[in-house]
Design a protein around this motif. Structure first.
Motif, PDB file in Angstrom:
ATOM      1  N   UNK A 186       0.827  -1.207   0.000  1.00  0.00           N
ATOM      2  CA  UNK A 186       0.000   0.000   0.000  1.00  0.00           C
ATOM      3  C   UNK A 186       0.862   1.257   0.000  1.00  0.00           C
ATOM      4  N   UNK A 187       1.973   1.224   0.732  1.00  0.00           N
ATOM      5  CA  UNK A 187       2.849   2.395   0.798  1.00  0.00           C
ATOM      6  C   UNK A 187       3.459   2.709  -0.559  1.00  0.00           C
ATOM      7  N   UNK A 188       3.676   1.670  -1.377  1.00  0.00           N
ATOM      8  CA  UNK A 188       4.174   1.921  -2.725  1.00  0.00           C
ATOM      9  C   UNK A 188       3.154   2.703  -3.542  1.00  0.00           C
ATOM     10  N   UNK A 189       1.875   2.455  -3.286  1.00  0.00           N
ATOM     11  CA  UNK A 189       0.833   3.233  -3.956  1.00  0.00           C
ATOM     12  C   UNK A 189       0.856   4.686  -3.487  1.00  0.00           C
ATOM     13  N   UNK A 190       1.183   4.909  -2.220  1.00  0.00           N
ATOM     14  CA  UNK A 190       1.244   6.267  -1.680  1.00  0.00           C
ATOM     15  C   UNK A 190       2.514   6.992  -2.124  1.00  0.00           C
ATOM     16  N   UNK A 191       3.629   6.242  -2.196  1.00  0.00           N
ATOM     17  CA  UNK A 191       4.934   6.835  -2.522  1.00  0.00           C
ATOM     18  C   UNK A 191       5.735   5.812  -3.319  1.00  0.00           C
ATOM     19  N   UNK A 201       2.680  13.870  -0.232  1.00  0.00           N
ATOM     20  CA  UNK A 201       1.358  14.165  -0.760  1.00  0.00           C
ATOM     21  C   UNK A 201       0.812  15.434  -0.105  1.00  0.00           C
ATOM     22  N   UNK A 202       1.375  16.587  -0.426  1.00  0.00           N
ATOM     23  CA  UNK A 202       0.929  17.825   0.234  1.00  0.00           C
ATOM     24  C   UNK A 202      -0.548  18.131   0.012  1.00  0.00           C
ATOM     25  N   UNK A 220      -6.845  11.863  -7.231  1.00  0.00           N
ATOM     26  CA  UNK A 220      -7.393  10.906  -8.201  1.00  0.00           C
ATOM     27  C   UNK A 220      -6.428   9.791  -8.599  1.00  0.00           C
ATOM     28  N   UNK A 221      -5.456   9.473  -7.752  1.00  0.00           N
ATOM     29  CA  UNK A 221      -4.432   8.487  -8.096  1.00  0.00           C
ATOM     30  C   UNK A 221      -4.682   7.150  -7.400  1.00  0.00           C
ATOM     31  N   UNK A 222      -4.387   6.046  -8.097  1.00  0.00           N
ATOM     32  CA  UNK A 222      -4.204   4.777  -7.398  1.00  0.00           C
ATOM     33  C   UNK A 222      -2.742   4.645  -6.999  1.00  0.00           C
ATOM     34  N   UNK A 223      -1.843   5.008  -7.899  1.00  0.00           N
ATOM     35  CA  UNK A 223      -0.416   5.106  -7.589  1.00  0.00           C
ATOM     36  C   UNK A 223      -0.060   6.574  -7.716  1.00  0.00           C
ATOM     37  N   UNK A 224       0.262   7.208  -6.609  1.00  0.00           N
ATOM     38  CA  UNK A 224       0.373   8.660  -6.584  1.00  0.00           C
ATOM     39  C   UNK A 224       1.389   9.180  -7.608  1.00  0.00           C
ATOM     40  N   UNK A 225       0.918  10.081  -8.458  1.00  0.00           N
ATOM     41  CA  UNK A 225       1.766  10.712  -9.448  1.00  0.00           C
ATOM     42  C   UNK A 225       2.099   9.860 -10.647  1.00  0.00           C
TER      43      UNK A 225
END
Length: 464
Positions: free
Chosen positions: A147-152, A248-249, A392-397
């Motif tokens: 999950x953290x990989x999806x966040x960063x 993710x500001x 709107x991301x599943x994988x941020x950026x």
């Protein structure tokens, strides 16, 4: 509603439902192991009785967690095949390690614990429940790493020819800074949840004068666990907020409905105004708190939604990069509020039972019994905040939610499975509640024959 909206609703419903059982299982496994350790060290029968009692509730939750967790993996292939195709090379690695190592570890040693009461030496048997507990935490770590990989996202490269992300550094994925702060935050929240269960069930029995020798220590143990774990949640949550602000500001800005960059930035406990937070009528604020949460400095600058939207458009192209502000704003506060409320009730329970006292007053008992719901709600709102705030991301950026849904699954297909799963999970909720209430009300066994002291030819049997 189109297939994307329905798929998101389905994943949200099944995930939040599944996560009801996860923190109870993780936290309670360690507490049961601790109670059994106390029995092995002291030989006192009440510790063995408590181990048997809480062990039943632990096993019920473990079973329900396994059943509901399987559904999550099916959804990746059913409703989110485009996402699975894009991230499968990376996302699959920590999940495979979780399944092949952590889950097999916890399930194997849990089986030995269940069936080994009368067959294993006392200390070897004790080791099985500790290893099962460690397995649950390892399982949590690998899932959180995914999950953290999806966040960063780290440790990957994009293969433009194949149109997918490919793993280049598994070590970077497993040591992701997001995972390193999310794991202790999640585990301390699990202990807070399990402690609240001990506190609530023990309070119910003590209110009726049942088995005081078992449930009075259980109430105080649960209250202490809630308080200590609650402090851990606060500390790790503070660290997580700063990492989140760096990575993710927009999520932090949405958590405060902060549209304009502010230095310093206050934190609103409660706001009355427009639903999206653009127009404020009245609010209760703590000066500089948001700056401290986001940057570690009470005078730090927190970027607003409007500035971040312009930055994201320049970086990622045209689009709306603002998450659902009302959901993000209120889920963040409800997460904090329910956790703090559980800590307050735990402190009151400890104060009311000090030096052998028995609490007086109906409202105190009702508060103690209802404590079990508070961390569960805090956990749910925490995950809602984490996932909704990333949109709107599943994988941020890297990969958007609208790109992730299965292209060949129709709205009717998703609607049908959504209805089926919701009805099925509703039935499972009734079964779970009935089982938990039945065994919780039954109380601890009145007498327990210590393992190894009954007939040696007794056949292998389930411990309960």
């Amino acid at each position: 509603m189109d297939a994307l909206d329905l798929a998101r609703w389905q994943f949200a419903i099944t995930t939040v439902y599944h996560y009801i059982f996860v923190p109870i299982t993780i936290g309670l496994s360690a507490l049961v192991a601790g109670l059994q350790t106390a029995w092995v060290r002291t030989g006192r029968e009440e510790y063995l009785r408590a181990t048997k009692f809480w062990g039943k509730l632990f096993l019920i939750n473990f079973a329900m967690g396994v059943v509901t967790g399987i559904v999550q993996e099916f959804q990746f292939g059913m409703n989110w095949s485009a996402y699975s195709r894009f991230v499968g090379d990376i996302f699959g690695a920590p999940l495979a390690i979780e399944g092949l190592l952590a889950f097999f570890m916890e399930s194997t040693f849990l089986g030995l614990w269940i069936f080994g009461w009368d067959r294993l030496p006392k200390r070897v048997h004790l080791a099985t429940i500790w290893l099962a507990s460690i397995g649950t935490m390892l399982s949590a770590y690998f899932i959180l790493a995914a999950n953290s990989w999806m966040q960063h996202p780290v440790g990957y490269t994009i293969n433009a020819e194949r149109g997918r992300a490919e793993l280049t550094d598994i070590g970077a994925v497993l040591t992701n800074s997001t995972a390193l702060v999310t794991f202790p935050h999640t585990i301390t929240a699990c202990f807070l949840t399990a402690g609240a269960l001990l506190l609530a069930v023990s309070a119910w029995h003590l209110r009726r004068g049942n088995q005081v020798e078992v449930f009075r220590p259980g109430l105080r143990l649960g209250a202490w666990v809630v308080l200590i774990a609650g402090v851990g949640v606060l500390i790790t949550g503070d660290l997580q907020a700063r990492i989140m602000t760096e990575q993710q500001p927009m999520k932090m800005a949405a958590a405060e409905a902060l549209y304009e960059t502010s230095k310093p930035a206050s934190f609103s406990l409660f706001t009355i105004g427009s639903l999206d937070g653009r127009e404020e009528v009245a609010s209760v604020r703590i000066p500089s708190l948001l700056s401290f949460m986001a940057t570690g400095s009470p005078s730090g600058e927190v970027e607003g939604i409007n500035d971040l939207q312009r930055q994201y458009v320049q970086k990622y192209g045209e689009g709306d990069y603002v998450p659902n502000v009302p959901v993000t704003y209120w889920s963040f506060r409800l997460m904090i509020g329910f956790g703090a409320l559980a800590m307050a009730v735990a402190a009151l329970a400890l104060w009311s039972t000090r030096k052998g006292r028995r609490p007086a007053g109906r409202w105190l008992w009702l508060a103690a019994i209802s404590t079990v719901t508070m961390p569960l709600l805090a956990n749910s709102f925490g995950w809602i905040f984490t996932e909704v705030g990333r949109q709107p991301w599943t994988v941020f950026g890297v990969f958007k939610t609208e790109q992730s849904v299965s292209p060949s699954v129709s709205t009717a297909n998703v609607a049908t499975s959504l209805i089926v799963f919701t009805v099925l999970y509703g039935a499972l909720a009734v079964i779970e509640l009935m089982l938990m209430l039945r065994y919780a009300r039954a109380g601890a066994p009145e007498t327990v024959v210590p393992p190894g002291e009954d007939e040696p030819d007794r056949p292998l049997a389930f411990a309960y």
